[in-house]
Design a protein around this motif. Sequence first.
Motif, PDB file in Angstrom:
ATOM      1  N   PRO A   1       0.823  -1.211   0.000  1.00 35.52           N
ATOM      2  CA  PRO A   1       0.000   0.000   0.000  1.00 35.52           C
ATOM      3  C   PRO A   1       0.859   1.264   0.000  1.00 35.52           C
ATOM      4  O   PRO A   1       1.811   1.366   0.769  1.00 35.52           O
ATOM      5  CB  PRO A   1      -0.784  -0.115   1.316  1.00 35.52           C
ATOM      6  CG  PRO A   1       0.064  -0.959   2.201  1.00 35.52           C
ATOM      7  CD  PRO A   1       0.788  -1.912   1.306  1.00 35.52           C
ATOM      8  N   VAL A   2       0.523   2.193  -0.894  1.00 39.49           N
ATOM      9  CA  VAL A   2       1.254   3.469  -0.910  1.00 39.49           C
ATOM     10  C   VAL A   2       0.268   4.612  -1.122  1.00 39.49           C
ATOM     11  O   VAL A   2      -0.801   4.426  -1.699  1.00 39.49           O
ATOM     12  CB  VAL A   2       2.299   3.545  -2.048  1.00 39.49           C
ATOM     13  CG1 VAL A   2       3.539   2.767  -1.726  1.00 39.49           C
ATOM     14  CG2 VAL A   2       1.709   3.110  -3.363  1.00 39.49           C
ATOM     15  N   ILE A   3       0.655   5.757  -0.654  1.00 41.76           N
ATOM     16  CA  ILE A   3      -0.134   6.960  -0.920  1.00 41.76           C
ATOM     17  C   ILE A   3       0.838   8.060  -1.312  1.00 41.76           C
ATOM     18  O   ILE A   3       1.943   8.130  -0.764  1.00 41.76           O
ATOM     19  CB  ILE A   3      -1.006   7.352   0.297  1.00 41.76           C
ATOM     20  CG1 ILE A   3      -1.814   8.627  -0.009  1.00 41.76           C
ATOM     21  CG2 ILE A   3      -0.173   7.535   1.557  1.00 41.76           C
ATOM     22  CD1 ILE A   3      -2.948   8.880   0.968  1.00 41.76           C
ATOM     23  N   ARG A   4       0.460   8.849  -2.289  1.00 42.14           N
ATOM     24  CA  ARG A   4       1.367   9.853  -2.796  1.00 42.14           C
ATOM     25  C   ARG A   4       0.606  11.154  -3.015  1.00 42.14           C
ATOM     26  O   ARG A   4      -0.508  11.147  -3.521  1.00 42.14           O
ATOM     27  CB  ARG A   4       1.927   9.373  -4.138  1.00 42.14           C
ATOM     28  CG  ARG A   4       3.198  10.049  -4.574  1.00 42.14           C
ATOM     29  CD  ARG A   4       3.770   9.340  -5.797  1.00 42.14           C
ATOM     30  NE  ARG A   4       2.798   9.285  -6.872  1.00 42.14           N
ATOM     31  CZ  ARG A   4       2.515  10.314  -7.659  1.00 42.14           C
ATOM     32  NH1 ARG A   4       3.138  11.459  -7.525  1.00 42.14           N
ATOM     33  NH2 ARG A   4       1.598  10.195  -8.610  1.00 42.14           N
ATOM     34  N   LYS A   5       1.231  12.230  -2.642  1.00 40.36           N
ATOM     35  CA  LYS A   5       0.601  13.527  -2.843  1.00 40.36           C
ATOM     36  C   LYS A   5       0.677  13.888  -4.321  1.00 40.36           C
ATOM     37  O   LYS A   5       1.716  13.693  -4.952  1.00 40.36           O
ATOM     38  CB  LYS A   5       1.355  14.560  -2.016  1.00 40.36           C
ATOM     39  CG  LYS A   5       0.669  15.880  -1.937  1.00 40.36           C
ATOM     40  CD  LYS A   5       1.278  16.693  -0.811  1.00 40.36           C
ATOM     41  CE  LYS A   5       0.768  18.109  -0.868  1.00 40.36           C
ATOM     42  NZ  LYS A   5       1.317  18.899   0.221  1.00 40.36           N
ATOM     43  N   VAL A   6      -0.408  14.404  -4.850  1.00 35.10           N
ATOM     44  CA  VAL A   6      -0.397  14.812  -6.248  1.00 35.10           C
ATOM     45  C   VAL A   6       0.121  16.230  -6.321  1.00 35.10           C
ATOM     46  O   VAL A   6      -0.452  17.136  -5.719  1.00 35.10           O
ATOM     47  CB  VAL A   6      -1.816  14.733  -6.864  1.00 35.10           C
ATOM     48  CG1 VAL A   6      -1.789  15.195  -8.309  1.00 35.10           C
ATOM     49  CG2 VAL A   6      -2.367  13.327  -6.747  1.00 35.10           C
TER      50      VAL A   6
ATOM     51  N   ILE B   1       0.455  19.281  -8.321  1.00 33.11           N
ATOM     52  CA  ILE B   1      -0.071  19.888  -9.538  1.00 33.11           C
ATOM     53  C   ILE B   1       1.031  20.721 -10.168  1.00 33.11           C
ATOM     54  O   ILE B   1       1.733  21.453  -9.489  1.00 33.11           O
ATOM     55  CB  ILE B   1      -1.287  20.769  -9.208  1.00 33.11           C
ATOM     56  CG1 ILE B   1      -2.161  20.012  -8.236  1.00 33.11           C
ATOM     57  CG2 ILE B   1      -1.959  21.272 -10.482  1.00 33.11           C
ATOM     58  CD1 ILE B   1      -3.516  19.664  -8.624  1.00 33.11           C
TER      59      ILE B   1
ATOM     60  N   ARG C   1      11.131   4.852   6.065  1.00 38.50           N
ATOM     61  CA  ARG C   1      10.600   6.165   5.730  1.00 38.50           C
ATOM     62  C   ARG C   1      11.236   7.200   6.654  1.00 38.50           C
ATOM     63  O   ARG C   1      11.291   7.008   7.861  1.00 38.50           O
ATOM     64  CB  ARG C   1       9.080   6.181   5.846  1.00 38.50           C
ATOM     65  CG  ARG C   1       8.449   7.335   5.130  1.00 38.50           C
ATOM     66  CD  ARG C   1       6.995   7.120   4.789  1.00 38.50           C
ATOM     67  NE  ARG C   1       6.749   6.205   3.686  1.00 38.50           N
ATOM     68  CZ  ARG C   1       6.818   6.523   2.397  1.00 38.50           C
ATOM     69  NH1 ARG C   1       7.169   7.751   2.026  1.00 38.50           N
ATOM     70  NH2 ARG C   1       6.554   5.641   1.462  1.00 38.50           N
ATOM     71  N   LEU C   2      11.754   8.264   6.055  1.00 41.09           N
ATOM     72  CA  LEU C   2      12.439   9.285   6.855  1.00 41.09           C
ATOM     73  C   LEU C   2      11.394  10.190   7.512  1.00 41.09           C
ATOM     74  O   LEU C   2      10.248  10.233   7.082  1.00 41.09           O
ATOM     75  CB  LEU C   2      13.353  10.107   5.952  1.00 41.09           C
ATOM     76  CG  LEU C   2      14.402   9.293   5.184  1.00 41.09           C
ATOM     77  CD1 LEU C   2      15.235  10.203   4.300  1.00 41.09           C
ATOM     78  CD2 LEU C   2      15.298   8.534   6.152  1.00 41.09           C
ATOM     79  N   PRO C   3      11.791  10.911   8.570  1.00 44.27           N
ATOM     80  CA  PRO C   3      10.832  11.769   9.271  1.00 44.27           C
ATOM     81  C   PRO C   3      10.120  12.764   8.356  1.00 44.27           C
ATOM     82  O   PRO C   3       8.991  13.152   8.626  1.00 44.27           O
ATOM     83  CB  PRO C   3      11.687  12.512  10.298  1.00 44.27           C
ATOM     84  CG  PRO C   3      12.904  11.679  10.472  1.00 44.27           C
ATOM     85  CD  PRO C   3      13.115  10.930   9.193  1.00 44.27           C
ATOM     86  N   ASP C   4      10.767  13.185   7.276  1.00 42.87           N
ATOM     87  CA  ASP C   4      10.098  14.140   6.377  1.00 42.87           C
ATOM     88  C   ASP C   4       9.215  13.432   5.352  1.00 42.87           C
ATOM     89  O   ASP C   4       8.682  14.053   4.447  1.00 42.87           O
ATOM     90  CB  ASP C   4      11.119  15.027   5.678  1.00 42.87           C
ATOM     91  CG  ASP C   4      11.934  14.264   4.638  1.00 42.87           C
ATOM     92  OD1 ASP C   4      11.778  13.018   4.521  1.00 42.87           O
ATOM     93  OD2 ASP C   4      12.730  14.902   3.934  1.00 42.87           O
ATOM     94  N   GLY C   5       9.063  12.130   5.510  1.00 42.75           N
ATOM     95  CA  GLY C   5       8.163  11.402   4.630  1.00 42.75           C
ATOM     96  C   GLY C   5       8.840  10.758   3.442  1.00 42.75           C
ATOM     97  O   GLY C   5       8.227   9.993   2.714  1.00 42.75           O
TER      98      GLY C   5
ATOM     99  N   ARG D   1      10.792   8.307   1.179  1.00 41.35           N
ATOM    100  CA  ARG D   1      11.059   6.871   1.165  1.00 41.35           C
ATOM    101  C   ARG D   1      12.559   6.655   0.944  1.00 41.35           C
ATOM    102  O   ARG D   1      13.170   7.329   0.120  1.00 41.35           O
ATOM    103  CB  ARG D   1      10.225   6.254   0.034  1.00 41.35           C
ATOM    104  CG  ARG D   1      10.691   4.968  -0.539  1.00 41.35           C
ATOM    105  CD  ARG D   1      10.683   3.813   0.399  1.00 41.35           C
ATOM    106  NE  ARG D   1       9.396   3.504   0.990  1.00 41.35           N
ATOM    107  CZ  ARG D   1       9.255   3.057   2.244  1.00 41.35           C
ATOM    108  NH1 ARG D   1      10.301   2.895   3.018  1.00 41.35           N
ATOM    109  NH2 ARG D   1       8.070   2.773   2.720  1.00 41.35           N
TER     110      ARG D   1
ATOM    111  N   GLY E   1       2.976  -0.724  -8.515  1.00 37.50           N
ATOM    112  CA  GLY E   1       2.829   0.379  -7.569  1.00 37.50           C
ATOM    113  C   GLY E   1       3.393   1.658  -8.145  1.00 37.50           C
ATOM    114  O   GLY E   1       4.284   1.617  -8.993  1.00 37.50           O
ATOM    115  N   PRO E   2       2.870   2.791  -7.681  1.00 41.97           N
ATOM    116  CA  PRO E   2       3.325   4.066  -8.220  1.00 41.97           C
ATOM    117  C   PRO E   2       4.750   4.412  -7.770  1.00 41.97           C
ATOM    118  O   PRO E   2       5.165   4.032  -6.677  1.00 41.97           O
ATOM    119  CB  PRO E   2       2.325   5.070  -7.651  1.00 41.97           C
ATOM    120  CG  PRO E   2       1.799   4.431  -6.423  1.00 41.97           C
ATOM    121  CD  PRO E   2       1.840   2.949  -6.640  1.00 41.97           C
TER     122      PRO E   2
END
Lengths: 78, 447
Positions: free
Chosen positions: B8-13, B15, B323-327, B329, B358-359
Amino acid sequence: MNRLSRLAINEEGFIFDPITGNSFTTNQVGLWILERLKKGKKEEEILAEMLEYFEVDPETAERDLTDFIEQLRNYKLI
Amino acid sequence: MKVPYEKPVIRKVQIGLSNKFGSLYGRHIRPEIDGVPVSDLVTRFGSPLFVFSERRLREKYRQLYQLFSTRYPNVQFSWSYKTNYLDAICAILHQEGETAEVVSEFEYEKARRLGVKGEEIIFNGPYKPLSALKRAAEEGALINIDHFDEIYDLEEVAEELGRPIKVGIRLNMDTGISPQWTRFGFNLESGQAFDAAKRLVSGEKLILCGLHCHLGTFLLEPRAYAKAVEKMVDFAYQLQEAFDLQIEYLDLGGGFPSRNRLKGIYLPPEIAVPPLEDFAEAICDTLLSKLRPNDFPKLILETGRAIVDEAGFLITTVQASKRLPDGTRSYVLDAGVNILFTAFWYNFRVELEEDVPGPAEPCILYGPLCMNIDVVADQVQLPPLPRGARLIFSPVGAYNVTQWMQFIRYRPAVVLIDPNGQVELIREAENLEDILARERLPERLKL
Ligand SMILES: Cc1ncc(COP(=O)(O)O)c(C=O)c1O
C-alpha cells in the motif's frame, strides 16, 4: 482518526482533502486500508483482515501497514 | 481465493510538477546484461557485483579510435591505468592497440607485469620517485616531466645511464575552461614552459621531443581542446625555431565525458554531453589547419572515462526500506560510496531487475556504511521495492574499481562478460585473509 472522515475518496484511489486542498493517489491495497481506518478500525484488526483477504505473509503485511500509516501521518491525514 | 497483494502506498499529487526526467511511472527495467540474466550473475557471484561488458568496451574503443584515425594520420591511444587498472580491462585495451599511461611506480609495474614493453608506457604524474624514473628511463618509457625538480632528477639518471633521455614536458594553459588545472606541469602563458624547455636543452642530458597536457576530466567543451591544440602547435614551432629540436608527439591527455549524468546538470546525458565526434573534429581539424605541410606529429590520447565508463555495471540488492521523518522513502542497499566513489559526482542510471507494481515516488538510496555521507543516489523515482529487489547502476566502469576503498565492508567480486555471453571472474571478492595478510599483531597484545 476522524480527520479521515472529511476526505473524499473515489474508487480509483484518488483522495481529496477539502480543508487543505491537497490531493493524493493511493493504490488498491492503500484504498482498502483507508476504508477500514475511516470506519475506525484498529491497526491490529486491519492486519488480521489483511491476512485473511490478501495473498500476503504476516511479516510483509505488518511492515507495509506500519509504513502506510506512517505515510498518512506524514501527510497529516491522521 | 485470496486477492493479489501489492504494497500500500499513498502519494501527494503535485499539480504542475513538470517532469523533466521522464514519466513518473516510467520504469527502467534491466533483467540482463549482455544477455546474461542478472539473477544468474548474483546467484553465482553474490551481491553487490561489478559487471563489465567486453563487447561494450571494445566497441567504444574502436568507435573512438575510428573517430580520430579517420581524421588524422598518426594517432595513438594510451590507456589511463588510474581509470581502471584491472588486469582484464587493461589486457583488452592493449589487445586493441592501446599503450599504457601510468602515474606511479605501482601502475608502471602492473603494466610491465602484464606484458607491456617499457617503450609502450607513458609515465606521467607529479611524483615519480627517483628509482621509478631510473627504471622507466632504462626501459625506454616516455616520461612527461611535471616540474623543475624532475628535470634535475632525470639529468641525474641520464648521467648514471651515460646517455641522453628523450622526454616530454607537461603544460598547463588557459583554454577557456574552469577550473583551470594549473598545478600540473609548466604554465604556458607565463613563459614558465619556455623556461623549462630552455633549461632542459641547455643541460644537454635530456632531449625534448614531446608536449603533454591534460585539461581536466568530464569536459563538455570541445572548443577547449581546439584551443589547447592551437597553443601546443604554436609552442612546438616556437621551440623548434629557438632550439632546433623536433617535437614528435602532442599528447592531449584525457578528459572526454561519458554518457553519465553529472550532479547539478539536469538534462539527460544524450542532450548535455556532446558526441565524441565533436571532440575528434575539434582536435583534428585544428591540428590539420595549424600544422605545417607534411608535419604529422603523433597525436596521443589518454582517454579513460569515455572508453570504460559505459562498459561497467553494478548490481546491488535492497536490504531494508525506511521512511524518513520528512516522509521521504529510502532504501538501504548492500553497495555504498565505499565501492561507488563516483556517486559523489554522478546521478547514475538506476534500473530495476524486474518490474514492481505500484506508483513511483522519489526515493533516496543509502549504502551500508554507518556514515551520513553514504548516499548512492537521491531523488530517484522508484516503485515500492520489496526487500531483496535488485537495482542495476550504470555507467560505473570508470574510477570506481580503482578508487573504491576497503572500509567497513569487503570489496565485492568483479566479473567480465565476454562477447559470447560467457561470464568470467576477473577479481575475487575480498575476505578477511586479504586484510589480515598485511597486519602484524605484536606478541604482547595477543588476547
Ligand atoms: C594525465 C592524465 N591522463 C589521462 C587521464 C584520464 O582522464 P579521463 O578519464 O578524464 O579521460 C587523467 C585523469 O585524471 C590524467 O590525469
